[in-house]
Design an enzyme around this catalytic site. Structure first.
Site, PDB file in Angstrom:
ATOM      1  N   ALA A   1      43.842  30.863  46.395  1.00  0.00           N
ATOM      2  CA  ALA A   1      44.952  31.176  47.199  1.00  0.00           C
ATOM      3  C   ALA A   1      45.837  30.231  47.533  1.00  0.00           C
ATOM      4  CB  ALA A   1      44.665  32.149  48.357  1.00  0.00           C
TER       5      ALA A   1
ATOM      6  N   ARG B   1      57.895  25.456  43.853  1.00  0.00           N
ATOM      7  CA  ARG B   1      58.481  25.546  42.461  1.00  0.00           C
ATOM      8  C   ARG B   1      59.946  26.368  42.806  1.00  0.00           C
ATOM      9  NH1 ARG B   1      54.446  27.318  39.625  1.00  0.00           N
ATOM     10  NH2 ARG B   1      54.901  29.585  40.140  1.00  0.00           N
TER      11      ARG B   1
ATOM     12  N   CYS C   1      34.426  31.380  39.608  1.00  0.00           N
ATOM     13  CA  CYS C   1      33.521  32.374  39.032  1.00  0.00           C
ATOM     14  C   CYS C   1      33.040  31.827  37.832  1.00  0.00           C
ATOM     15  CB  CYS C   1      34.654  33.475  38.793  1.00  0.00           C
ATOM     16  SG  CYS C   1      35.473  34.093  40.202  1.00  0.00           S
TER      17      CYS C   1
ATOM     18  N   ASP D   1      39.890  34.758  50.074  1.00  0.00           N
ATOM     19  CA  ASP D   1      38.494  35.265  50.829  1.00  0.00           C
ATOM     20  C   ASP D   1      38.601  35.400  52.027  1.00  0.00           C
ATOM     21  OD1 ASP D   1      38.055  35.542  47.987  1.00  0.00           O
ATOM     22  OD2 ASP D   1      36.192  34.034  47.960  1.00  0.00           O
TER      23      ASP D   1
ATOM     24  N   ALA E   1      38.809  37.092  42.939  1.00  0.00           N
ATOM     25  CA  ALA E   1      39.887  35.943  42.545  1.00  0.00           C
ATOM     26  C   ALA E   1      41.044  36.440  42.376  1.00  0.00           C
ATOM     27  CB  ALA E   1      39.117  35.519  41.316  1.00  0.00           C
TER      28      ALA E   1
ATOM     29  N   TRP F   1      36.714  61.739  22.948  1.00  0.00           N
ATOM     30  CA  TRP F   1      36.833  61.896  24.402  1.00  0.00           C
ATOM     31  C   TRP F   1      36.104  60.647  25.129  1.00  0.00           C
ATOM     32  CZ3 TRP F   1      39.890  65.853  26.820  1.00  0.00           C
ATOM     33  CH2 TRP F   1      39.761  66.880  26.024  1.00  0.00           C
TER      34      TRP F   1
END
Lengths: 447, 447
Positions: free
Chosen positions: A11, A21, A42, A281, A299, A432
């Protein structure tokens, strides 16, 4: 304008990069307490599984790229200890013990989460490890190698624990998993959970359910995990009983907290202070099914929330709809996926849930290599809405979950989902799709 | 009440079974011109690939089950030649040459489609085969074995042609593919189509684009395929240039036709005669993106439309929203999937399309075994709506396409799709699912 970010993982770095940017005259400072930024946390179990891979493989972007190419003032080894909202100052210490303080105009708290470590004897012993940041992965990998670990105990059976069981088995380590509660993955439908239990046993993982660890002892160069009814000697203990949001500095600063003491944020990631954002988190989110606050630290949300903070900091209003609780993990040769609510969660949120479980196939009739896929689906008797789906299969669950996830965002009814035009070819499933079969069955219970 | 069904494949048998199951006093008669009912036609290429599998493996339910257990008057070898709507009678001949006629109260036309065979010299020669019904598969399989086929020409490069190229290569047969148009899969974005072209070449399939077959000749015990610029000798020719709806008896009976001369039906599968239904590959459908009629003959729609006919026949009103054009096929080790509209189709339907192609990865950063995934996405500049997606990858395209398919049913904008909470774990993709990355990129073009 000074934008200060506390925490340099998903984050935090997403927010810092995007803000700089899109507004190059913004002064962006990131304060990260560890030495590592921008890595795939992860990916750690899969990296630990392979002794030939360096843990540094997981670094997505080097710190110097942020500093030199992106113009971000990235300070690693800087631990923030307090936020003075009146003075708009953060204070802390660097890893040399020097105090620092920094003014901000806009602040982002992206402090992540931490493994929960029980306050019981022996949980601080060497060799009793947890896995959160890159250094934890580095330490574990070195420990396994230096100590030539042959036997490990994992405390907890959530998805990190399960991924690590696979990783340790890949290194030919005997793995015992213990947890106090008597059932595996209590949020999961039992018919689906039984597939995972069988998969763990088939791959040599020894499960000890209903065993609360009261203490850990050091015995010579080994560790002894002591439960009420049993003791296990091993060389390595992984504590993976859960994660909690790192919200202490936010709480100390008087910011509002939400579910599980995560930092409460609105759809634009503002905390209760309009100049202080939180993302990742450590922050909560709206659930798209219930409309209520939830804490599901994952994430994608962290990255997306980081971007949203960047937009809001530079004056582009950006609000996020929220999370559906979509998650997937791999357990040896099984894909396990979920989105939305369980029946219990649905009842708690005021729905009147009905639930089905179907057993389908991963390939078409008579196609070679087919195996079973179990799908659980929950719908609301009152509104007919789709509320949640769980899936377990050897293949085709990981991406299949995304169709019902989109349906949850769209607030589709089970009926409408049952009419969606999903892909079919014999190597990939029955005519299906199993999620359509589940919807067709669930419709009978909703009428 | 008498319910007569013409055609005993997916749509016909689905309708007959469901109608009889839900209304046991209904007199249900199915007239099928071949000897086979209820089989997986889509499975034929995979069955032909394996000399050790019997073609009968593809039969889902035996004829006698329909007759004895379900109480359906199933007459195989019965070809319907005319419908007298005024008298409510169908007439035809059985395979003994005996004429029959049958009264109906409700009629379903489920006559399917047929391969298009060019009216050119030599297309009727022995060894020049097409693949539609189970007997075609049986004939081809026997022909390959008895003639010990070593070299084949496939005319056409659509998905059946491509699946058959893989099947024949699996049997170590030299495969040449020819088509008159100069490009492979013209509906597909060129960056994606190039992946398929490379895959075919890597697997030893020889492509001859821009070659119109003017005739086929018999030379001794071989066949010579003659194009403008080249000739290819072989033992087997598969004609797979396309399919057309079997709508002649409907047209002769004065029923309205839709796109590509498919039988026009409303959302409840009524033709222009309220007592005559049509379903499956012979009938048209509404497209959920354009709201306009389309003809996209695929198995899921056929089954679903059969069920809808059954409901409407027994008096439960059932309307289908339509199709999104979701399709997937396998080409050797590639998964190829699409849903919704191409840019050209979007323009033709009155949208103002913008398109992006992104190249992503099938697994997370640094995860072993990752390969590229290309995603094309089309959105509407005016409304912001998502209009279509195409995908090619070695893994993860087949089921991933279903998320945008559900988004099309929900008429989501690209912006709304970009905010959906999709699953992430390192073995299954990057944090930002490639379809989300495509949506994020496309958004820049839509603003």
């Amino acid at each position: 304008m000074k934008f200060v970010v506390i925490g340099g993982d998903a984050a935090g770095m997403s927010a810092a990069s995007r803000a700089k940017r899109n507004k190059s005259d913004l002064e962006v400072t990131v304060l990260e307490q560890t030495a590592d930024v921008s890595y795939s946390a992860c990916g750690m179990p899969y990296n630990i599984a392979d002794p030939n891979r360096a843990i540094e493989d997981l670094v997505v972007r080097e710190a110097q790229v942020f500093r030199e190419k992106q113009g971000i003032d990235l300070r690693t080894g800087h631990r923030v200890e307090a936020i003075d909202r009146a003075a708009r100052v953060v204070t802390g210490h660097d890893n040399q013990g020097n105090a620092f303080e920094l003014k901000y105009d806009k602040l982002l708290i992206a402090t992540g989460g931490s493994p929960i470590i029980p306050d019981r004897p022996g949980f601080g012993l060497p060799g009793v490890l947890a896995l959160k940041n890159l250094n934890d992965g580095r330490v574990m990998k070195e420990y396994i190698q230096i100590r030539a670990v042959k036997k490990a105990v994992i405390i907890g059976m959530g998805y990190i624990a399960l991924e690590m069981a696979e990783a340790l088995r890949a290194r030919d380590i005997e793995v015992h998993m213990v947890k106090p509660r008597p059932i595996l993955l209590p949020w999961m439908n039992r018919e689906l959970a039984s597939m995972i239990e069988e998969e763990l046993q088939a791959n040599g993982v020894q499960l000890h359910l209903g065993q609360d660890v009261t203490s850990i002892e050091k015995v010579d160069d080994r560790l002894k995990v002591i439960c009420a009814d049993m003791k296990i000697e091993c060389q390595l203990v992984l504590v993976a009983i859960g994660v909690k949001p790192n919200s202490e500095i936010a709480e100390d600063a008087g910011l509002e907290l939400g579910p599980k003491k995560a930092i409460a944020v609105d759809r634009a990631m503002h905390t209760s202070d309009q100049d202080v954002f939180a993302a990742g988190d450590c922050a909560d989110a709206y659930h798209v099914v219930t409309g209520q606050k939830t804490w599901i630290p994952l994430a994608l949300r962290a990255n997306r929330a980081g971007w949203a903070v960047a937009d809001n900091v530079i004056g582009k209003t950006k609000e996020l709809p929220g999370v559906a609780g979509t998650a997937v993990f791999k357990v040896f040769y099984l894909e396990v996926a979920r989105t939305g609510l369980t029946s219990d969660e649905a009842s708690a949120a005021g729905f009147d849930p009905a639930e089905v479980v179907i057993t389908g196939q991963t390939k078409a009739h008579a196609h070679p290599g087919s195996s079973i896929m179990r799908v659980q689906m929950v719908g609301d008797r009152k509104s007919g809405r789709l509320l949640g789906v769980q899936m377990v299969a050897r293949e085709g669950a990981a991406h299949r979950i995304n169709a019902p996830a989109v349906a949850l965002h769209s607030q589709l009814t089970v009926e409408a989902y049952s009419q969606t035009d999903l892909a079919y070819a014999p190597p990939f499933g029955p005519v299906w799709d199993p999620t359509l079969t589940a919807a067709n069955q669930l419709l009978k219970k909703l009428r």
